[in-house]
Scaffold this active site. Structure first.
Site, PDB file in Angstrom:
ATOM      1  N   ARG A 104      50.344  59.430  37.735  1.00 35.77           N
ATOM      2  CA  ARG A 104      49.553  58.335  37.171  1.00 35.77           C
ATOM      3  C   ARG A 104      49.187  58.689  35.717  1.00 35.77           C
ATOM      4  O   ARG A 104      49.200  57.842  34.825  1.00 35.77           O
ATOM      5  CB  ARG A 104      48.293  58.118  38.005  1.00 35.77           C
ATOM      6  CG  ARG A 104      47.301  57.150  37.438  1.00 35.77           C
ATOM      7  CD  ARG A 104      47.888  55.755  37.352  1.00 35.77           C
ATOM      8  NE  ARG A 104      47.997  55.141  38.655  1.00 35.77           N
ATOM      9  CZ  ARG A 104      47.240  54.122  39.061  1.00 35.77           C
ATOM     10  NH1 ARG A 104      46.339  53.617  38.247  1.00 35.77           N
ATOM     11  NH2 ARG A 104      47.397  53.587  40.252  1.00 35.77           N
TER      12      ARG A 104
ATOM     13  N   THR B 178      38.798  41.140  31.703  1.00 35.61           N
ATOM     14  CA  THR B 178      38.131  39.993  32.313  1.00 35.61           C
ATOM     15  C   THR B 178      38.178  40.194  33.821  1.00 35.61           C
ATOM     16  O   THR B 178      39.193  40.602  34.372  1.00 35.61           O
ATOM     17  CB  THR B 178      38.785  38.664  31.901  1.00 35.61           C
ATOM     18  OG1 THR B 178      38.112  37.608  32.566  1.00 35.61           O
ATOM     19  CG2 THR B 178      40.259  38.597  32.187  1.00 35.61           C
ATOM     20  N   HIS B 179      37.007  39.945  34.463  1.00 35.73           N
ATOM     21  CA  HIS B 179      36.891  40.204  35.899  1.00 35.73           C
ATOM     22  C   HIS B 179      36.310  38.955  36.563  1.00 35.73           C
ATOM     23  O   HIS B 179      35.323  38.400  36.048  1.00 35.73           O
ATOM     24  CB  HIS B 179      35.983  41.411  36.135  1.00 35.73           C
ATOM     25  CG  HIS B 179      35.814  41.749  37.586  1.00 35.73           C
ATOM     26  ND1 HIS B 179      36.811  42.351  38.326  1.00 35.73           N
ATOM     27  CD2 HIS B 179      34.778  41.548  38.425  1.00 35.73           C
ATOM     28  CE1 HIS B 179      36.376  42.505  39.568  1.00 35.73           C
ATOM     29  NE2 HIS B 179      35.157  42.028  39.663  1.00 35.73           N
TER      30      HIS B 179
ATOM     31  N   ILE C  32      44.041  50.760  36.640  1.00 39.07           N
ATOM     32  CA  ILE C  32      42.919  51.361  35.911  1.00 39.07           C
ATOM     33  C   ILE C  32      43.479  52.110  34.709  1.00 39.07           C
ATOM     34  O   ILE C  32      44.387  52.935  34.857  1.00 39.07           O
ATOM     35  CB  ILE C  32      42.142  52.343  36.829  1.00 39.07           C
ATOM     36  CG1 ILE C  32      41.660  51.598  38.083  1.00 39.07           C
ATOM     37  CG2 ILE C  32      40.982  52.982  36.081  1.00 39.07           C
ATOM     38  CD1 ILE C  32      40.806  50.390  37.769  1.00 39.07           C
ATOM     39  N   LEU C  33      42.964  51.832  33.544  1.00 42.88           N
ATOM     40  CA  LEU C  33      43.431  52.493  32.317  1.00 42.88           C
ATOM     41  C   LEU C  33      42.798  53.884  32.252  1.00 42.88           C
ATOM     42  O   LEU C  33      41.585  54.033  32.443  1.00 42.88           O
ATOM     43  CB  LEU C  33      43.045  51.643  31.108  1.00 42.88           C
ATOM     44  CG  LEU C  33      43.728  50.261  31.088  1.00 42.88           C
ATOM     45  CD1 LEU C  33      43.081  49.356  30.039  1.00 42.88           C
ATOM     46  CD2 LEU C  33      45.220  50.404  30.839  1.00 42.88           C
TER      47      LEU C  33
ATOM     48  N   GLY D  28      35.359  53.884  33.951  1.00 44.76           N
ATOM     49  CA  GLY D  28      35.099  53.477  35.342  1.00 44.76           C
ATOM     50  C   GLY D  28      35.903  52.248  35.740  1.00 44.76           C
ATOM     51  O   GLY D  28      36.739  51.761  34.979  1.00 44.76           O
TER      52      GLY D  28
HETATM   53  C1  GRF Z   1      42.059  36.731  36.789  1.00 45.18           C
HETATM   54  O1  GRF Z   1      41.052  36.015  37.487  1.00 45.18           O
HETATM   55  C2  GRF Z   1      41.600  38.135  36.537  1.00 45.18           C
HETATM   56  O2  GRF Z   1      40.219  38.236  36.251  1.00 45.18           O
HETATM   57  C3  GRF Z   1      41.885  38.761  37.873  1.00 45.18           C
HETATM   58  O3  GRF Z   1      43.109  38.222  38.292  1.00 45.18           O
HETATM   59  C4  GRF Z   1      43.273  36.956  37.662  1.00 45.18           C
HETATM   60  C5  GRF Z   1      44.534  37.024  36.838  1.00 45.18           C
HETATM   61  O4  GRF Z   1      44.884  35.747  36.519  1.00 45.18           O
HETATM   62  N1  GRF Z   1      41.964  40.197  37.762  1.00 45.18           N
HETATM   63  P1  GRF Z   1      46.095  35.486  35.460  1.00 45.18           P
HETATM   64  O5  GRF Z   1      47.172  36.533  35.730  1.00 45.18           O
HETATM   65  O6  GRF Z   1      45.513  35.616  34.091  1.00 45.18           O
HETATM   66  O7  GRF Z   1      46.533  34.090  35.795  1.00 45.18           O
END
Ligand code: GRF
Length: 201
Positions: free
Chosen positions: A66, A109-110, A93-94, A144
């Protein structure tokens, strides 16, 4: 600003960024210079190719460890000299090599309101928990899992009839516009990370 977007799936967040930039290339203040992925054959890469963008793929299974994968991904990313890296649906995970070079300028984005429901199943976990509101979070990446300083969040109501897919699609509508807005602001203005606070000047 030069942006690299990392994807692992459908790439609708990537598409939202590409569309926003195409709609106002000078005003947005950034352009996507390449798209990276951890796997082949995903719609996110097709979207990049359709936009005429260079792509690179680094699959974990192609590397001895990894750690070696992390170093290779960092090298591939560095070749495009990005100012900002956007992890949009990137499902790995980076690690320390990547963060040594791009920490402090990598956002993720989560699809949940961090610190609640981190990890790969944030939508499913929120639904199972029975929350009445959830949402999405754009944050800087640290070492994290979904723990870095939060930049912005958007709230989404949970409906009684929601299943994971329906709720995730509704979250993604908010998420796409939040990501476009945040990335544009970071690209156009300076910003500082002060502990857990993010200041965008
Ligand atoms: C997004 O909701 C992201 O936050 C989550 O998976 C989804 C990816 O969507 N990890 P896309 O590949 O940008 O359509």
């Amino acid at each position: 600003a030069r942006i690299i977007v990392l994807v692992s799936g459908s790439g609708t967040n990537l598409q939202a960024l590409l569309d926003a930039i195409a709609a106002d290339p000078d005003g947005y203040g950034a352009r996507v210079v390449a798209v990276g992925a951890d796997r082949e054959g995903i719609a996110g890469l097709e979207r990049a190719e359709r936009a005429g963008l260079p792509v690179f793929v680094r699959r974990v299974q192609d590397f001895a460890s990894r750690d070696a994968w992390d170093a290779a991904l960092a090298e591939a990313t560095a070749a495009y000299e990005p100012d900002l890296v956007v992890s949009a649906g990137f499902m790995k995970i980076l690690g320390k090599h990547f963060l040594a070079r791009f920490g402090g300028r990598t956002v993720n984005t989560h699809p949940a309101l961090l610190p609640s429901f981190p990890g790969a199943h944030g939508v499913r976990d929120a639904l199972a928990y029975g929350v009445r509101v959830t949402g999405c979070t754009v944050h800087f990446v640290d070492e994290g899992v979904d723990t870095g300083p939060i930049i912005a969040q958007g709230v989404v109501e949970v409906r009684d009839e929601d299943d994971e897919t329906a709720l995730h699609e509704r979250i993604k509508e908010v998420e796409r516009s939040l990501l476009v807005e945040v990335v544009g602001r970071l690209a156009r203005h300076g910003y500082r990370i002060e502990g857990r606070k993010v200041r965008i000047s």
